[in-house]
Enzyme design. Structure first.
Site, PDB file in Angstrom:
ATOM      1  N   HIS A 222       0.885  -1.178   0.021  1.00 22.24           N
ATOM      2  CA  HIS A 222      -0.033   0.123   0.019  1.00 22.24           C
ATOM      3  C   HIS A 222       0.881   1.109   0.110  1.00 22.24           C
ATOM      4  O   HIS A 222       1.148   1.822  -1.013  1.00 22.24           O
ATOM      5  CB  HIS A 222      -0.928  -0.031   1.157  1.00 22.24           C
ATOM      6  CG  HIS A 222      -1.965   0.990   1.224  1.00 22.24           C
ATOM      7  ND1 HIS A 222      -2.150   1.851   0.225  1.00 22.24           N
ATOM      8  CD2 HIS A 222      -2.885   0.859   2.338  1.00 22.24           C
ATOM      9  CE1 HIS A 222      -3.171   2.715   0.684  1.00 22.24           C
ATOM     10  NE2 HIS A 222      -3.778   2.062   1.850  1.00 22.24           N
ATOM     11  N   HIS A 261      -1.658   0.091 -12.021  1.00 19.88           N
ATOM     12  CA  HIS A 261      -2.527   0.316 -10.729  1.00 19.88           C
ATOM     13  C   HIS A 261      -3.996  -0.502 -10.815  1.00 19.88           C
ATOM     14  O   HIS A 261      -4.192  -0.765 -12.271  1.00 19.88           O
ATOM     15  CB  HIS A 261      -3.009   1.955 -11.229  1.00 19.88           C
ATOM     16  CG  HIS A 261      -3.571   2.369  -9.702  1.00 19.88           C
ATOM     17  ND1 HIS A 261      -4.923   2.370  -9.466  1.00 19.88           N
ATOM     18  CD2 HIS A 261      -3.019   3.134  -8.698  1.00 19.88           C
ATOM     19  CE1 HIS A 261      -5.130   3.091  -8.214  1.00 19.88           C
ATOM     20  NE2 HIS A 261      -4.164   3.470  -7.586  1.00 19.88           N
ATOM     21  N   ASP A 312       3.475   7.014  -7.193  1.00 24.32           N
ATOM     22  CA  ASP A 312       4.322   6.669  -6.367  1.00 24.32           C
ATOM     23  C   ASP A 312       5.643   6.772  -7.429  1.00 24.32           C
ATOM     24  O   ASP A 312       6.988   6.773  -6.755  1.00 24.32           O
ATOM     25  CB  ASP A 312       4.401   5.138  -5.963  1.00 24.32           C
ATOM     26  CG  ASP A 312       3.683   5.108  -4.641  1.00 24.32           C
ATOM     27  OD1 ASP A 312       3.884   6.075  -3.867  1.00 24.32           O
ATOM     28  OD2 ASP A 312       3.131   4.223  -4.504  1.00 24.32           O
TER      29      ASP A 312
HETATM   30  N1  ACO Z   1       5.703  -4.018 -13.327  1.00 24.38           N
HETATM   31  C1  ACO Z   1       5.580  -5.272 -14.136  1.00 24.38           C
HETATM   32  N2  ACO Z   1       4.538  -5.984 -14.414  1.00 24.38           N
HETATM   33  C2  ACO Z   1       3.452  -5.355 -14.071  1.00 24.38           C
HETATM   34  C3  ACO Z   1       3.365  -4.312 -12.949  1.00 24.38           C
HETATM   35  C4  ACO Z   1       4.581  -3.780 -12.735  1.00 24.38           C
HETATM   36  N3  ACO Z   1       4.805  -2.527 -11.774  1.00 24.38           N
HETATM   37  N4  ACO Z   1       1.968  -3.948 -12.554  1.00 24.38           N
HETATM   38  C5  ACO Z   1       1.263  -4.888 -13.186  1.00 24.38           C
HETATM   39  N5  ACO Z   1       2.103  -5.785 -13.913  1.00 24.38           N
HETATM   40  C6  ACO Z   1       1.761  -6.940 -14.654  1.00 24.38           C
HETATM   41  C7  ACO Z   1       1.266  -8.158 -14.162  1.00 24.38           C
HETATM   42  O1  ACO Z   1       2.657  -8.830 -13.902  1.00 24.38           O
HETATM   43  C8  ACO Z   1       0.596  -8.706 -14.873  1.00 24.38           C
HETATM   44  O2  ACO Z   1       0.943  -9.386 -16.018  1.00 24.38           O
HETATM   45  P1  ACO Z   1       0.733 -10.786 -16.625  1.00 24.38           P
HETATM   46  O3  ACO Z   1      -0.656 -10.613 -17.095  1.00 24.38           O
HETATM   47  O4  ACO Z   1       1.548 -10.820 -17.920  1.00 24.38           O
HETATM   48  O5  ACO Z   1       0.836 -11.587 -15.490  1.00 24.38           O
HETATM   49  C9  ACO Z   1      -0.585  -7.718 -15.381  1.00 24.38           C
HETATM   50  O6  ACO Z   1       0.405  -6.524 -15.388  1.00 24.38           O
HETATM   51  C10 ACO Z   1      -1.802  -7.329 -14.400  1.00 24.38           C
HETATM   52  O7  ACO Z   1      -1.061  -7.383 -12.939  1.00 24.38           O
HETATM   53  P2  ACO Z   1      -2.177  -7.263 -11.668  1.00 24.38           P
HETATM   54  O8  ACO Z   1      -1.179  -7.591 -10.730  1.00 24.38           O
HETATM   55  O9  ACO Z   1      -3.221  -8.257 -12.070  1.00 24.38           O
HETATM   56  O10 ACO Z   1      -2.394  -5.915 -11.827  1.00 24.38           O
HETATM   57  P3  ACO Z   1      -3.141  -5.135 -10.647  1.00 24.38           P
HETATM   58  O11 ACO Z   1      -3.978  -3.903 -11.530  1.00 24.38           O
HETATM   59  O12 ACO Z   1      -3.876  -5.887  -9.822  1.00 24.38           O
HETATM   60  O13 ACO Z   1      -1.994  -4.566  -9.985  1.00 24.38           O
HETATM   61  C11 ACO Z   1      -0.568  -3.038  -8.818  1.00 24.38           C
HETATM   62  C12 ACO Z   1      -1.970  -3.260  -9.474  1.00 24.38           C
HETATM   63  C13 ACO Z   1      -0.553  -3.899  -7.368  1.00 24.38           C
HETATM   64  C14 ACO Z   1      -0.215  -1.639  -8.345  1.00 24.38           C
HETATM   65  C15 ACO Z   1       0.595  -3.467  -9.491  1.00 24.38           C
HETATM   66  O14 ACO Z   1       0.620  -2.669 -10.672  1.00 24.38           O
HETATM   67  C16 ACO Z   1       2.081  -3.621  -8.945  1.00 24.38           C
HETATM   68  O15 ACO Z   1       2.601  -4.345  -8.372  1.00 24.38           O
HETATM   69  N6  ACO Z   1       2.545  -2.190  -9.257  1.00 24.38           N
HETATM   70  C17 ACO Z   1       3.907  -2.016  -8.531  1.00 24.38           C
HETATM   71  C18 ACO Z   1       3.598  -1.622  -7.196  1.00 24.38           C
HETATM   72  C19 ACO Z   1       3.479  -0.027  -6.999  1.00 24.38           C
HETATM   73  O16 ACO Z   1       3.697   0.898  -7.723  1.00 24.38           O
HETATM   74  N7  ACO Z   1       2.355   0.125  -6.111  1.00 24.38           N
HETATM   75  C20 ACO Z   1       1.899   1.266  -5.898  1.00 24.38           C
HETATM   76  C21 ACO Z   1       0.434   1.493  -6.354  1.00 24.38           C
HETATM   77  S1  ACO Z   1      -0.261   3.214  -5.924  1.00 24.38           S
HETATM   78  C22 ACO Z   1      -0.468   3.126  -4.420  1.00 24.38           C
HETATM   79  O17 ACO Z   1      -1.062   2.182  -3.881  1.00 24.38           O
HETATM   80  C23 ACO Z   1      -0.467   4.393  -3.591  1.00 24.38           C
END
Ligand code: ACO
Length: 376
Positions: A222, A261, A312
């Site tokens: 988070h 996101h 972020d």
């Molecule tokens: N880097 C690489 N691949 C990613 C990323 C990332 N940052 N985010 C999503 N993906 C990919 C996943 O691997 C997945 O790929 P696949 O289908 O080939 O397996 C696809 O995109 C979907 O991923 P999900 O986890 O289902 O997407 P979700 O929308 O649930 O994820 C999240 C959201 C958790 C924020 C994710 O994008 C992530 O982990 N980002 C990095 C952490 C981050 O920056 N967090 C801050 C968020 S903003 C906040 O909370 C204030």
């Protein structure tokens, strides 16, 4: 009684309640607080105006704004006994743990704000005013800086910077933090806000709800991705290494922090605004190193994965250039989000319904009870 039919893991896409506070349009990349677009608020308002907006549902008049600023100033000081407690907390603790415990402790000194269900805007203002003081008090002690002298005349943003840096911020620096505070102040039913509302929905008090929220924000899924972005930039070092480092991460199926996101399917509007501020602060510091690395990182991650930056990606570069220690990034987030948490708690009290979802039971039933002496 109806049987639970399916499981929405992580409550994804579950609409749990109605709220007037915040709207996220994930397809258009829009964020709205109480009817106002975040881009207008970030360009033209202050954190104080936004906090008022979140709590009261309307922007303040000049007199109401002056009154709120004055209240923030008078509410900044810690009770002596709590200050002593903060001074006794371990100097190597994470500042999020300090915040959580100090907010919980503050409740002892403010019994009128902690009556179950008290719909107290006074408590919301007190908590928002005091978080920078708790952080500053703790941070200065661990750095061997002189104790914090409360500065009632400063804006929340300037006071937060002053408390953490032991110097007067410039106007540009204070405005950069003001914008960051505006952008982080609310984000609908994110995990920490949900935790606050769950706590409030039991008719528990505002301070307990905010303690729950701080504990929830602390988790790296988070708060905290911006700290990891800075670690990544340090690992990359120079723009010519971005391709190689990102490629290696993606091959290992690692996430690139600051991208993607759950709700936004296009660029997070907060990232757009913070990108501009990262450049402005970089130019003012004569150091565009982070900005250039981040631009290149965006290009490569979008090309390789089609992902857009989230809030972020750029915030850590701004905080770092201002000289803020990495483990204070999430506490800065908390110092802003407390306005949203408390607005949601007040809304919960107005339309109270115990939040209590159901689990689908997948364990055993009807096991024969074996006395302890006979168990192997
Ligand atoms: N880097 C690489 N691949 C990613 C990323 C990332 N940052 N985010 C999503 N993906 C990919 C996943 O691997 C997945 O790929 P696949 O289908 O080939 O397996 C696809 O995109 C979907 O991923 P999900 O986890 O289902 O997407 P979700 O929308 O649930 O994820 C999240 C959201 C958790 C924020 C994710 O994008 C992530 O982990 N980002 C990095 C952490 C981050 O920056 N967090 C801050 C968020 S903003 C906040 O909370 C204030």
């Amino acid at each position: 009684m109806a049987e639970p039919v399916g499981v929405q893991r992580g409550l994804e896409d579950v609409v749990a309640l109605e709220s007037r506070i915040c709207f996220i349009d994930g397809k258009q990349g829009r964020l709205i607080y109480q009817g106002y677009d975040i881009r207008d608020l970030a360009a033209r308002s202050t954190f104080e105006e936004v906090a008022y907006l979140l709590w009261y549902g309307r922007l303040p008049t000049a007199a109401q704004l002056a009154d709120l600023k004055e209240r923030f100033g008078t509410l900044r000081a810690l009770p002596d006994r709590l200050q002593e407690q903060v001074d006794r907390m371990p100097a190597d603790a994470h500042p999020m743990d300090i915040l959580r415990t100090a907010v919980s402790g503050l409740a002892f000194f403010e019994p009128e704000e902690t009556r179950p269900g008290a719909s107290s805007i006074g408590g919301a203002q007190r908590l928002t005013a005091v978080l920078p003081t708790i952080l500053g008090q703790f941070h200065r002690r661990r750095k061997g800086l002189p104790p914090l002298a409360v500065r009632p005349e400063l804006s929340q943003a300037a006071y937060l910077l002053y408390a953490l840096l032991d110097r007067e911020p410039t106007e540009l620096e204070a405005r950069a933090i003001d914008v960051a505070l505006i952008l982080h102040a609310d984000h609908e039913l994110n995990a920490s806000t949900f935790a606050a509302r769950v706590t409030a929905s039991t008719l528990s008090d505002l301070y307990s709800a905010v303690t729950s929220a701080i504990g929830t924000l602390k988790g790296p899924l988070h708060g905290g991705a911006n700290e990891r972005v800075m670690e990544l930039l340090d690992e990359i070092g120079v723009p010519t290494r971005v391709d190689e480092v990102v490629h290696a991460k993606l091959v290992r199926h690692e996430r690139v922090m600051g991208f993607g996101h759950r709700v936004y399917k296009v660029e997070d509007p907060r990232a757009t605004i913070l990108r501009d501020w990262s450049r402005r602060i970089g130019e003012a510091a004569g150091d565009l190193h982070y900005y250039e690395l981040l631009r290149k990182l965006e290009e490569v991650v979008h090309r390789e994965k089609g992902l857009y930056p989230n809030v972020d990606l750029y915030s850590g570069s701004i905080y770092s250039l201002l000289g803020i220690t990495h483990d204070l990034f999430t506490p800065i987030f908390a110092s802003s989000r407390v306005a949203g948490w408390t607005a949601h708690v007040l809304e919960e009290y107005q339309d109270l319904r115990l939040i209590r979802p159901t689990a689908k039971y997948v364990g055993a039933v009807d096991l024969p009870y074996i006395p302890v002496a006979q168990r192997s």
